[in-house]
Design an enzyme around this catalytic site. Structure first.
Site: not given
Ligand code: NAP
Length: 307
Positions: A134, A137-138
């Protein structure tokens, strides 16, 4: 005691939320289950620029929130729990979650897909320690770092472009000499100075003590292998359908996608499928939403036909 509804929807991505909107607006009592993220895979997409109505593009998160709000406006109950089993055999279909049992005259399956895993030595141990599925997200953890993106589809190339916001260098590793992503997306990647490519190449190993430090990249044409230092690896090598719950109950294709008729009814009467989990030809938010609408309309007709 089971709680009874007209329609139960399994999965809260664009297909499920749109099915909810249509079912709720048709005044069918409707409950939707989502075990992870409202909006599904789309909600972790940075910018969606091919969903009509948003000429500037819209983040996946915002679009999902709008869809949720619109479904709830028509009284769809959203239940953030995991469906642990289903029983599709009776006239009333049953859904079980850790909190209760629910039955309905019709079920719409919109359980979507999940990312395929990177299956090379070292990868399992370093997932979450430099290997991610992701980018939204990261990505921010990789400011000024060097990352690799594995895959050549729309997800890989779009997320690679997104990652250039943070990373100092993004290397796309793709197993063929041609990308699969749409041309417009490819062009943007080719023009981006932070992106380079290792084509005809696959990872053969990931190394690192507590986090990713390097990878072995093998050229599939020459069999030559080289070690490349990287801080992060983002994997977008396709998806698998979330259909384990329905194994043996519904007709699935060889890859596990649900087979339906033109009304989106699956092989069991009263059970419908929509969006990425269905065997179809287009995996896009607009298409998932449209299928959600059709599944809800078909479910309504099915319920009327049984009365
Ligand atoms: P995808 O289109 O299936 O692409 C997967 C990529 O991973 C392919 O390039 C494939 O290589 C590669 N791959 C598969 N298995 C591999 C392995 N074992 N090792 C190395 N590489 C491997 O998946 P996706 O990009 O996640 O997209 C899924 C669907 O959603 C697609 O239909 C896509 O168009 C759609 N989507 C659309 C948008 C958009 O409209 N903006 C955004 C994201 C996704 P090959 O090319 O050699 O098969």
């Amino acid at each position: 005691m089971s709680k009874e509804y007209d329609v139960l929807i399994i999965g809260g991505g664009p297909a499920g939320l749109t099915a909810g909107l249509y079912a709720g607006r048709s005044m069918l009592t409707t409950r939707l289950f989502e075990k992870e993220l409202i909006g599904g895979q789309a909600s972790i997409t940075d910018i969606i620029e091919n969903y009509p109505g948003f000429p500037e593009g819209i983040t996946g998160f915002e679009l999902a929130e709008k869809m949720r709000e619109q479904a709830q406006k028509f009284e769809v109950e959203i239940d953030l729990s995991e469906v642990t089993s289903v029983d599709l055999s009776g006239a009333l279909k049953k859904v079980t979650t850790p909190d209760g049992e629910y039955v309905a005259k019709s079920i719409i399956i919109t359980s979507g897909v999940r990312p395929s895993k990177l299956e090379v030595p070292g990868a399992a141990a370093l997932t979450g320690r430099g290997i991610s599925y992701c980018a939204t997200c990261d990505g921010p953890f990789f400011r000024d770092k060097r990352v690799m993106v594995i895959g050549g589809g729309n997800s890989a190339v779009e997320e690679a472009i997104y990652l250039t916001k943070f990373a100092s260098q993004v290397t796309i590793v793709h197993r063929r000499d041609e990308l699969r992503a749409e041309k417009i997306v490819q062009e943007r990647a080719f023009k981006n100075e932070k992106i380079d490519f290792l084509l005809d190449s696959v990872l053969s190993r990931v190394s690192g003590e507590n986090s990713v430090a390097s990878v072995a990249v093998k050229n599939v044409k020459t069999d030559e292998e080289m070690e490349v230092a990287v801080d992060g690896i983002f994997v977008f090598v396709g998806n698998l359908p979330n259909t384990e719950l329905f194994d043996g109950m519904l007709d699935l294709d060889g890859s596990g996608y649900i087979i339906t008729d033109d009304t989106l009814m699956a092989s069991v009467p009263g059970v419908f499928a929509a969006g990425d989990v269905r065997k179809n030809n287009l995996k896009q938010v607009v298409w998932a939403a449209a299928e959600g609408a059709l599944a809800a309309v078909s479910a309504e007709k099915f319920i009327e036909s049984q009365e």
